[in-house]
Design a protein around this motif. Structure first.
Motif, PDB file in Angstrom:
ATOM      1  N   ALA A 150       0.826  -1.212   0.000  1.00  0.00           N
ATOM      2  CA  ALA A 150       0.000   0.000   0.000  1.00  0.00           C
ATOM      3  C   ALA A 150       0.858   1.258   0.000  1.00  0.00           C
ATOM      4  O   ALA A 150       0.540   2.255  -0.664  1.00  0.00           O
ATOM      5  N   VAL A 151       1.951   1.237   0.755  1.00  0.00           N
ATOM      6  CA  VAL A 151       2.826   2.417   0.834  1.00  0.00           C
ATOM      7  C   VAL A 151       3.566   2.632  -0.480  1.00  0.00           C
ATOM      8  O   VAL A 151       3.695   3.774  -0.957  1.00  0.00           O
ATOM      9  N   ALA A 152       4.063   1.564  -1.094  1.00  0.00           N
ATOM     10  CA  ALA A 152       4.771   1.711  -2.369  1.00  0.00           C
ATOM     11  C   ALA A 152       3.857   2.286  -3.441  1.00  0.00           C
ATOM     12  O   ALA A 152       4.306   3.053  -4.315  1.00  0.00           O
ATOM     13  N   ASN A 153       2.583   1.936  -3.394  1.00  0.00           N
ATOM     14  CA  ASN A 153       1.641   2.523  -4.344  1.00  0.00           C
ATOM     15  C   ASN A 153       1.505   4.028  -4.153  1.00  0.00           C
ATOM     16  O   ASN A 153       1.248   4.769  -5.110  1.00  0.00           O
ATOM     17  N   ASP A 186       4.426   5.598  -5.863  1.00  0.00           N
ATOM     18  CA  ASP A 186       4.178   5.599  -7.305  1.00  0.00           C
ATOM     19  C   ASP A 186       3.201   6.708  -7.690  1.00  0.00           C
ATOM     20  O   ASP A 186       3.368   7.380  -8.718  1.00  0.00           O
ATOM     21  N   LEU A 187       2.171   6.909  -6.877  1.00  0.00           N
ATOM     22  CA  LEU A 187       1.199   7.974  -7.126  1.00  0.00           C
ATOM     23  C   LEU A 187       1.885   9.343  -7.133  1.00  0.00           C
ATOM     24  O   LEU A 187       1.695  10.145  -8.068  1.00  0.00           O
ATOM     25  N   LEU A 188       2.691   9.619  -6.114  1.00  0.00           N
ATOM     26  CA  LEU A 188       3.361  10.919  -6.023  1.00  0.00           C
ATOM     27  C   LEU A 188       4.389  11.088  -7.135  1.00  0.00           C
ATOM     28  O   LEU A 188       4.565  12.199  -7.666  1.00  0.00           O
ATOM     29  N   ASP A 189       5.061  10.020  -7.497  1.00  0.00           N
ATOM     30  CA  ASP A 189       6.009  10.059  -8.611  1.00  0.00           C
ATOM     31  C   ASP A 189       5.310  10.486  -9.891  1.00  0.00           C
ATOM     32  O   ASP A 189       5.814  11.320 -10.664  1.00  0.00           O
ATOM     33  N   ARG A 190       4.126   9.934 -10.132  1.00  0.00           N
ATOM     34  CA  ARG A 190       3.363  10.300 -11.332  1.00  0.00           C
ATOM     35  C   ARG A 190       2.912  11.754 -11.262  1.00  0.00           C
ATOM     36  O   ARG A 190       2.930  12.473 -12.276  1.00  0.00           O
ATOM     37  N   GLN A 191       2.512  12.210 -10.091  1.00  0.00           N
ATOM     38  CA  GLN A 191       2.099  13.606  -9.956  1.00  0.00           C
ATOM     39  C   GLN A 191       3.252  14.553 -10.278  1.00  0.00           C
ATOM     40  O   GLN A 191       3.073  15.571 -10.965  1.00  0.00           O
ATOM     41  N   TRP A 238      13.827   6.371  -6.399  1.00  0.00           N
ATOM     42  CA  TRP A 238      13.336   5.919  -5.091  1.00  0.00           C
ATOM     43  C   TRP A 238      12.041   5.127  -5.240  1.00  0.00           C
ATOM     44  O   TRP A 238      11.838   4.128  -4.559  1.00  0.00           O
ATOM     45  N   THR A 239      11.189   5.571  -6.131  1.00  0.00           N
ATOM     46  CA  THR A 239       9.923   4.869  -6.349  1.00  0.00           C
ATOM     47  C   THR A 239      10.157   3.485  -6.918  1.00  0.00           C
ATOM     48  O   THR A 239       9.547   2.505  -6.478  1.00  0.00           O
ATOM     49  N   ALA A 240      11.042   3.389  -7.904  1.00  0.00           N
ATOM     50  CA  ALA A 240      11.329   2.085  -8.496  1.00  0.00           C
ATOM     51  C   ALA A 240      11.857   1.107  -7.459  1.00  0.00           C
ATOM     52  O   ALA A 240      11.472  -0.069  -7.422  1.00  0.00           O
ATOM     53  N   GLU A 241      12.738   1.600  -6.580  1.00  0.00           N
ATOM     54  CA  GLU A 241      13.278   0.722  -5.539  1.00  0.00           C
ATOM     55  C   GLU A 241      12.185   0.289  -4.564  1.00  0.00           C
ATOM     56  O   GLU A 241      12.147  -0.872  -4.128  1.00  0.00           O
ATOM     57  N   ALA A 242      11.299   1.203  -4.222  1.00  0.00           N
ATOM     58  CA  ALA A 242      10.193   0.847  -3.329  1.00  0.00           C
ATOM     59  C   ALA A 242       9.301  -0.208  -3.974  1.00  0.00           C
ATOM     60  O   ALA A 242       8.904  -1.198  -3.335  1.00  0.00           O
ATOM     61  N   LEU A 243       8.984  -0.033  -5.245  1.00  0.00           N
ATOM     62  CA  LEU A 243       8.117  -0.994  -5.931  1.00  0.00           C
ATOM     63  C   LEU A 243       8.795  -2.360  -6.030  1.00  0.00           C
ATOM     64  O   LEU A 243       8.140  -3.401  -5.916  1.00  0.00           O
TER      65      LEU A 243
END
Length: 514
Positions: A348-351, A354-359, A400-405
């Motif tokens: 849930a947190v990684a999503n 990803d949401l903020l990365d897209r924003q 950072w997002t890619a690593e979290a995902l």
């Protein structure tokens, strides 16, 4: 008038909340072992029953037998007293980073809570030694790696057992020192563990549960921060605030999703009619933000139940019933519920990362940011050509997002057969908890970057649109961000800003919704 001392967290066999563990971990409240005679009598009955059983040649796993697959090995009576010390000695093979002071305090509190249930056959002296460690902030150096999460967190908790007995190393006063030296300085007597006490300390889920308490708290704050950031980004990109309409969300009534939408309505003051020039529909990372953040918001109460049940359980083996005088052999050291909770949380947190990365990708791109400068650079005139704004920050956010995902692969499905196939199905709960903390760390870094983008984007939108008006919550936070972060007009390194913002996030510096 002198400030009142904070109420202690009492260890008396009654349930604790996640917030109690976190307050102890952050040194916001002290620990206090109950002096209630009934509580102490219950603890004493368990230890006395074991003594009587030993005196009559009772067979007790881990007390008169070896451990794990060695349970068929009978320990000679003259050597029974040495067995607990051998348990923590041979488990001293941890590796990896050391748990932080905050994490270590949480481990001490979580193990003490389980033992205070009164079904572990330990003495009050052992519980008092835990209390001393917390009171004096004597923190065992606990390597993070080496636990498969059943039979509990054996290897990391061996470092707790050793320190209780005056061995190995601790942090004290911010300095790494030998435990024996600290104990001598503070006149603390090392424990000599009673039969079963080594097993009671180590054969449980304290490390994974402690980390889970900390992870849950950070995730709760992060979800609210992501909501506030989304509100900023809707305004910065001249988005449509009416994607969060109350009537709309009544038609899909996930409670957490509805709360996120309500918070966005409040932040955006979106009860006013839309301006004619607003787009009919924004891209998903804005329009569907409640549907992404709402998953975390909806799952947090369920995860709290799993974590707090584990926190308040007697989760070692065997258990000792002091009332019916029975030794109960089972598998309560198994960390499956915490493993599942942490695997779910990190997803849930990684999503959200990803949401903020897209924003952010929309905000920095002139094709999608509706009139803002490229990369949110505030440079004007001829100097705009050599300034790059948040270009590199957006690259880092993607990293950072890619690593979290990448870390969202569930740890709990990677059970290994260990210890001569005695531990042939294990939880991997501690690995799941460490993964969750790493995903949180990466997502907090994304959020810190988004705070810079929010401060920059709102300032630039106000420059382009004199009609821009912020609701009171957004205006107050924007003013705070402007005090913390200078406008990025000329290119500069942003790592110092990021570090300060990360610290503010972890200190929960902003009050975010009720």
């Amino acid at each position: 008038m002198a400030p009142t001392a904070p109420d202690p967290v009492r260890f008396d066999g009654h349930p604790l909340a996640i917030e109690d563990v976190v307050a102890l971990a952050r040194r916001q409240r002290p620990a206090q072992l109950s002096a209630d005679p009934a509580f102490r009598a219950r603890i004493g009955r368990g230890a006395a029953f074991l003594d009587r059983l030993l005196a009559t040649d009772g067979v007790i796993y881990g007390v008169t037998t070896g451990y794990g697959d060695s349970c068929t090995v009978t320990i000679p009576p003259a050597l029974v007293a040495e067995l607990p010390h051998h348990l923590y000695a041979y488990h001293g093979c941890g590796t990896g980073r050391l748990l932080t002071p905050e994490e270590t305090r949480a481990v001490l509190a979580t193990r003490m809570a389980s033992l205070a249930v009164g079904m572990s056959g330990v003495s009050t002296g052992l519980l008092e030694q835990f209390e001393r460690l917390l009171h004096h902030d004597i923190l065992p150096l606990i390597p993070a790696e080496g636990s498969v999460g059943a039979s509990g967190d054996l290897t990391p908790l061996s470092y707790v057992a050793a320190v209780l007995c005056g061995e190995r190393e601790v942090w004290h006063g911010g300095v790494r020192r030998d435990t024996a030296d600290v104990f001598a300085e503070l006149r603390i007597a090392p424990l000599r563990l009673r039969p079963k006490e080594g097993l009671a300390i180590m054969n449980g889920t304290a490390v994974m549960t402690a980390l889970a308490c900390l992870a849950w708290t950070r995730a709760d704050y992060l979800g609210r921060l992501a909501t506030r950031l989304t509100a900023f980004n809707v305004l910065a990109s001249a988005g449509n605030a009416h994607h969060f309409d109350e009537k709309l969300f009544a038609a899909k009534p996930h409670p957490g999703q509805q709360r996120v939408a309500a918070r966005l309505r409040e932040d955006l003051a979106s009860d006013r009619p839309p301006r004619n020039e607003q787009r009919l529909q924004d891209r998903y990372s804005l329009r569907c933000a409640p549907h992404v953040i709402g998953v975390l918001e909806d799952v947090l109460p369920f995860l709290r139940g799993l974590i707090e049940n584990e926190l308040n359980s007697a989760n070692d083996n065997p258990l000792v019933d002091p009332d019916d005088e029975r030794v109960l052999h089972g598998g309560h050291f198994y960390g499956g519920h915490i493993a599942f909770a942490m695997d779910a949380l990190k997803n849930a947190v990684a999503n959200i990362a990803d949401l903020l990365d897209r924003q952010l990708a929309l905000l920095v791109d002139t094709r999608f940011n509706h009139g803002l400068p490229s990369n949110l650079s505030a440079a004007e005139g001829p100097r705009a050509a050599i300034n790059h704004g948040l270009k590199a920050l957006q690259i880092s956010v993607s990293a950072w997002t890619a690593e979290a995902l990448k870390l969202t692969m569930p740890a709990s499905v990677f059970s290994r057969s260990t210890e001569c196939h005695n531990q042939d199905k294990v939880s991997m709960g501690t690995i799941a908890a460490r993964d969750a903390l790493r995903v949180l760390e990466l997502t907090e870094q994304v959020a810190a970057a988004m705070l810079i983008a929010a401060r920059q984007g709102i300032a630039l939108r106000a420059r382009a649109d004199a009609r821009l008006a912020l609701s009171p919550p957004l205006a107050a936070m924007q003013a705070d961000l402007e005090r913390r972060i200078a406008l990025v007009d000329e290119d500069r390194a942003l790592d110092t800003d990021l570090g300060r913002l990360l610290a503010a996030i972890r200190d929960e510096a902003w009050s975010l919704y009720a």
